[in-house]
Design an enzyme around this catalytic site. Structure first.
Site, PDB file in Angstrom:
ATOM      1  N   GLY A   1       0.790  -1.227   0.000  1.00 29.02           N
ATOM      2  CA  GLY A   1       0.000   0.000   0.000  1.00 29.02           C
ATOM      3  C   GLY A   1       0.818   1.272   0.000  1.00 29.02           C
ATOM      4  O   GLY A   1       0.372   2.293  -0.513  1.00 29.02           O
TER       5      GLY A   1
ATOM      6  N   HIS B   1     -15.391  11.598 -14.533  1.00 31.63           N
ATOM      7  CA  HIS B   1     -14.946  11.721 -15.919  1.00 31.63           C
ATOM      8  C   HIS B   1     -13.701  12.599 -16.069  1.00 31.63           C
ATOM      9  O   HIS B   1     -13.478  13.561 -15.339  1.00 31.63           O
ATOM     10  CB  HIS B   1     -16.071  12.308 -16.785  1.00 31.63           C
TER      11      HIS B   1
ATOM     12  N   HIS C   1      -2.272   6.179  -4.647  1.00 33.79           N
ATOM     13  CA  HIS C   1      -3.196   5.376  -3.848  1.00 33.79           C
ATOM     14  C   HIS C   1      -4.410   6.239  -3.515  1.00 33.79           C
ATOM     15  O   HIS C   1      -4.291   7.235  -2.795  1.00 33.79           O
ATOM     16  CB  HIS C   1      -2.518   4.900  -2.564  1.00 33.79           C
TER      17      HIS C   1
END
Length: 212
Positions: free
Chosen positions: A69, A136, A145
């Protein structure tokens, strides 16, 4: 497809569960430097990260995913492995809603219940975590992340290595500079420079990343 997972922490557990949704995927190895020896158990290899070269020599159809992570650590491991981009796979949870116009790089993981809308570009080795929304025309660079339930509204540009905290919101047309950190629950209404930690509603710059 034979898959090698690099990393054996909490994020790796989630990726293992994600991979198991696909009958055509088979986890053949878990590599982490906490393992001192290279051993096989129940048809899965366990060993230090340096074992990756042995696996490449043993298997023809093999793909890697770096299941770590921390963005800087993930990049460091990718640089150390020095593999071609095509050696990595992209994994998308079946529950994710992804527009057909989205472009997603290699080594990227799209977690459950995410929504990624039209004309989004997502780079390599990105984590789009559980329940996050990428609206969008966003551009999400390599090694980012996006934490659970974060929202990137339209036309947001996220630089390399940025960490966006859980539940954060970034309004349209905002740029977040490379390796900056957006705190959990923050609302970003202005562009953020690189290497900055920003927190709060609205988000305010708190410190340089790695600073005192």
């Amino acid at each position: 497809m034979n898959i090698v997972i690099i990393g054996q922490g909490g994020h790796s557990k989630v990726i293992k569960d994600l991979i198991r949704n696909y009958e055509s995927y088979k986890i053949i190895a878990l590599l982490d430097d906490k393992f001192e020896d290279f051993v096989s158990e129940d048809e899965v290899f366990y060993g230090p990260i340096a074992s990756y070269q042995f696996l490449i020599n043993q298997y023809k159809d093999i793909k890697f995913i770096v299941a770590i992570g921390n963005n800087k650590t993930r990049k460091k491991i990718v640089e150390t492995l020095n593999l071609e981009v095509y050696n990595y796979t992209t994994i998308i949870h079946p529950s994710a809603i992804v527009s057909p116009s989205v472009k997603i790089g290699k080594g990227t993981v799209i977690m459950s219940n995410t929504v990624i809308n039209a004309d989004v570009e997502i780079g390599n080795h990105v984590i789009i975590n559980t329940g996050s929304i990428i609206e969008h025309d966003n551009k999400v660079s390599d090694f980012v992340h996006v934490s659970p339930n974060a929202t990137l509204t339209g036309n947001v540009h996220v630089g390399e290595g940025v960490h966006i905290g859980a539940g954060a919101t970034i309004i349209p047309n905002v740029f977040v500079g490379d390796w900056s950190v957006i705190g959990a629950g923050a609302t970003v209404i202005d562009s953020i420079p690189e290497n900055i930690t920003a927190m709060g509603v609205p988000a305010r710059i708190k410190k340089l990343v790695g600073g005192a």
